[in-house]
Every structure is written in structure tokens, then in C-alpha cells.
Enzyme design. Structure first.
Site, short mmCIF file in Angstrom:
data_model
loop_
_atom_site.label_atom_id
_atom_site.label_comp_id
_atom_site.label_asym_id
_atom_site.label_seq_id
_atom_site.Cartn_x
_atom_site.Cartn_y
_atom_site.Cartn_z
N ASP A 9 0.98 -0.83 0.58
CA ASP A 9 -0.01 -0.22 0.53
C ASP A 9 0.63 0.70 0.29
O ASP A 9 0.68 2.31 1.05
CB ASP A 9 -0.63 0.32 1.07
CG ASP A 9 0.15 -0.56 2.35
OD1 ASP A 9 0.96 -0.77 3.29
OD2 ASP A 9 -1.05 0.06 3.66
N HIS A 242 9.01 -0.94 8.86
CA HIS A 242 8.06 -2.02 9.64
C HIS A 242 8.58 -3.41 7.69
O HIS A 242 7.94 -4.51 7.83
CB HIS A 242 6.20 -1.30 9.44
CG HIS A 242 6.31 -0.81 10.32
ND1 HIS A 242 6.24 -1.00 11.34
CD2 HIS A 242 5.91 0.54 10.52
CE1 HIS A 242 5.87 -0.41 12.61
NE2 HIS A 242 5.59 0.98 11.89
O1 RIB Z 1 1.37 -1.14 10.86
C1 RIB Z 1 2.67 -0.90 9.89
C2 RIB Z 1 2.30 -1.08 8.57
O2 RIB Z 1 1.29 -0.09 8.41
C3 RIB Z 1 3.08 -0.84 7.63
O3 RIB Z 1 3.03 -1.43 6.80
C4 RIB Z 1 2.46 0.51 7.24
O4 RIB Z 1 3.32 0.89 5.53
C5 RIB Z 1 1.21 0.18 7.17
O5 RIB Z 1 0.86 -0.34 6.33
CA CA Z 2 2.78 -1.42 4.02
#
Ligand code: RIB
Ligand code: CA
Length: 308
Positions: A9, A242
Site C-alpha cells: 500500500d 516495518h
Molecule cells: O503498521 C505498519 C504498517 O502499516 C506498514 O505496512 C505501513 O506501511 C502501514 O501499511
Molecule cells: Ca505498508
């Protein structure tokens, strides 16, 4: 080489994950599928196409996901305060020359899994909607995927969207519930580990000194993310890697320590989106419990900002 599909995303940390993956010779990226979360699906698709162009990786096809949740709800508001109005911290990229493919994301997942039986890893760094739709349409694929490495959930720590829920699971808890129960092999890369892997502000100066289009883009984009956290008095002092950590686990699983658990998703009430884990050697997924922070961050930094 490991055959992979990335489901994103895009999103600041998704963009970092894409750059890391494109620059990693261990990975053969067969395609990128997009969904909503940090941005709308269309913006995630646009950002992905523009970024792949900047990375000199326009040959990688991009597939558009569905614009609603697994149960047909409208997606929640995009997170502009952390990813900017355009999803890339308002850092600008030239328009993409290439178009999104005609095939839907979940159909691409199904056909590619059949073309590479037991030789494909799906890395999801967003909600589970595309994968859930693929499994719903063709349940056979759960036996043909080597692994699904998903950035999502928080088993031993608090959530980041609510005290219970991590964003990717919160955005479509029913989809996550469905994929978690489907029998597909899964490795959960949750906030338990990703909040330990931080990009420091000093790295932005290093990138700016490199003085390339990519290095300035990455620095501008990540600065927005760091400022957003700083403004809200976050004690993170950097930006959490992340989504790059999910790519890191695909490259070298020894970056993390894992435990097999049964994990289920709560879909209702104030705990909506919570991932509840119990130790179980026969559980439905491997859960990352710890990470070799320095080794992973060094590896990520050695690759993400390479010249194309
Ligand atoms: O919680 C972190 C996640 O949420 C990551 O994938 C960030 O890009 C959002 O999509
Ligand atoms: Ca993400």
C-alpha cells in the site's frame, strides 16, 4: 533466487521495502500487487509505478487490487499525517511511463502461484484483502505457496492504530482472519520486531551526500515520516522499518528468531484487529519474536539506496 510477489500500500516504508527488494539479487520479483491502507489503491498503484521507474525496474508488472474490504466496506481514511497527501511523504517523482496491468491483483496471485508451484513467496506489507480474495477464488493455492511473509499484527506488544490493533490488520480484519485460517504457510513480522528496527535521522544526511535522484527522494520522503512522529512526541526517535523487515526475512530468515504459534484475529468490538497468539507447535504460523537489529539495519542500508 527466491521468486516473490510483493503486495503493498505504497506508503513510505513500502517504498523502502520495494527499493530494498529491487536491489537484492536473492529475490526475483515477479510482480507487485497494490491495495489500500496508507493511501487509496489508485495512489498506491501510481506510487509503485513511479518508484519502480526511478529504480530502473519498470519491467516489473504492477497489478491493481480491489477498492473495498473483504466484506465490502469502504476503506478507512488514508493516513496522510504519517505518509503525506501523496503517500510518499509529499516527495515528488516524475509521472510513470508504464501503465498498471489489466489483470486484477488476486487473479495475478492465483496464476503466478500455479506457474511456480511450491516455489513462490508472497510478501504482504499491507492489508490481507488481495490474498484473501485469491484464496477464496482458488483455495488450492494454499498448498502451492512456499510462504507468506506478512508485515502485520502485534502479538506481544500494543497496536499502533488502536491499543489493540496494528494498521495492516486493522484495515481489513476479516481478510486477515480468512487468510490466517486458510492453512497457507505464514510468517508474521509484526510490531513485536519491526518497532525495534529504526532508520536514524543521520542516515538522511548520508543519503543527501550521495546526491542521486534516488538518494534525495528517499531522504525527503523519510524526513516527512520522522517529522510526523516527532511532532506527536513519539519516543521512537526515527522511522520504523516495518515493511523492509518483511523483505529482510525473505532474504535471510536468520535476521529474526521465530516461534510457531496459533494466531487468530479479533474482528469485532474495541479489540477489532487484534492478533492474539498462543504457543502451539502445530500452530498456523511462525511469529517473529526477536530481531538482530544491527545486522538487519546494516544490510538494509547497504542496499536500499544503490544507484540504478
Ligand atoms: O503498521 C505498519 C504498517 O502499516 C506498514 O505496512 C505501513 O506501511 C502501514 O501499511
Ligand atoms: Ca505498508
Amino acid at each position: 533466487m527466491k521468486n516473490i510477489i510483493l503486495d503493498v500500500d505504497t506508503g513510505i516504508d513500502d517504498a523502502l521495502a520495494l527499493a530494498y527488494a529491487v536491489h537484492s539479487p536473492e529475490l526475483n520479483i515477479l510482480g507487485v500487487t497494490t491495495t489500500f491502507g496508507n493511501t487509496s489503491v489508485s495512489e498506491a498503484t501510481r506510487n509503485t509505478l513511479q518508484l519502480l521507474q526511478l529504480l530502473g525496474a519498470e519491467n516489473i508488472p504492477v497489478f491493481h487490487g480491489v477498492e473495498e474490504t473483504f466484506t465490502g466496506r469502504k476503506p478507512a481514511e488514508k493516513t496522510t499525517w504519517i505518509h503525506g497527501e501523496n503517500g510518499l511523504g509529499n516527495a515528488q517523482l516524475p509521472p510513470a511511463r508504464k501503465q498498471v496491468e489489466n489483470m486484477k491483483a488476486h487473479d495475478f496471485l492465483i496464476s503466478t502461484v500455479h506457474s511456480y508451484p511450491n516455489d513462490i513467496t508472497i510478501i504482504t506489507t499491507a492489508n490481507q484483502g488481495n490474498l484473501a480474495r485469491a484464496i477464496q477464488k482458488d483455495p488450492e493455492i494454499v498448498h502451492l505457496v512456499e510462504d507468506v511473509i506478512l508485515m502485520g499484527g502485534a502479538v506481544t506488544v500494543q497496536g499502533n492504530t488502536t491499543p489493540y490493533a496494528e494498521a495492516n490488520i486493522y484495515h481489513d480484519p476479516e481478510a486477515a482472519k480468512f487468510t490466517f485460517q486458510s492453512g497457507i504457510p505464514m510468517t508474521l513480522v509484526g510490531l513485536d520486531v519491526t518497532l525495534k528496527t529504526l532508520l536514524k535521522r543521520s542516515t538522511l544526511d548520508d543519503w543527501r551526500k550521495k546526491d542521486t535522484l534516488l538518494s534525495h527522494f528517499l531522504a525527503n520522503m523519510c524526513e516527512f515520516y520522522m517529522d510526523a512522529y516527532a511532532e506527536r512526541n513519539s519516543n521512537l526517535n526515527g522511522c520504523a522499518l516495518h515493511d523492509p523487515l518483511a523483505v529482510g526475512v525473505a532474504i535471510d530468515s536468520s535476521f529474526v528468531k521465530m516461534k510457531t504459534m496459533s494466531v487468530h484475529v479479533i474482528t469485532e468490538g474495541k479489540e477489532k484487529g487484534q492478533t492474539v497468539g498462543k504457543d502451539n507447535e502445530d500452530g498456523n504460523m511462525k511469529v517473529c519474536m526477536d530481531v538482530d537489529v544491527q545486522r538487519f539495519v546494516d544490510h538494509f542500508l547497504s542496499r536500499v539506496c544503490l544507484d540504478s
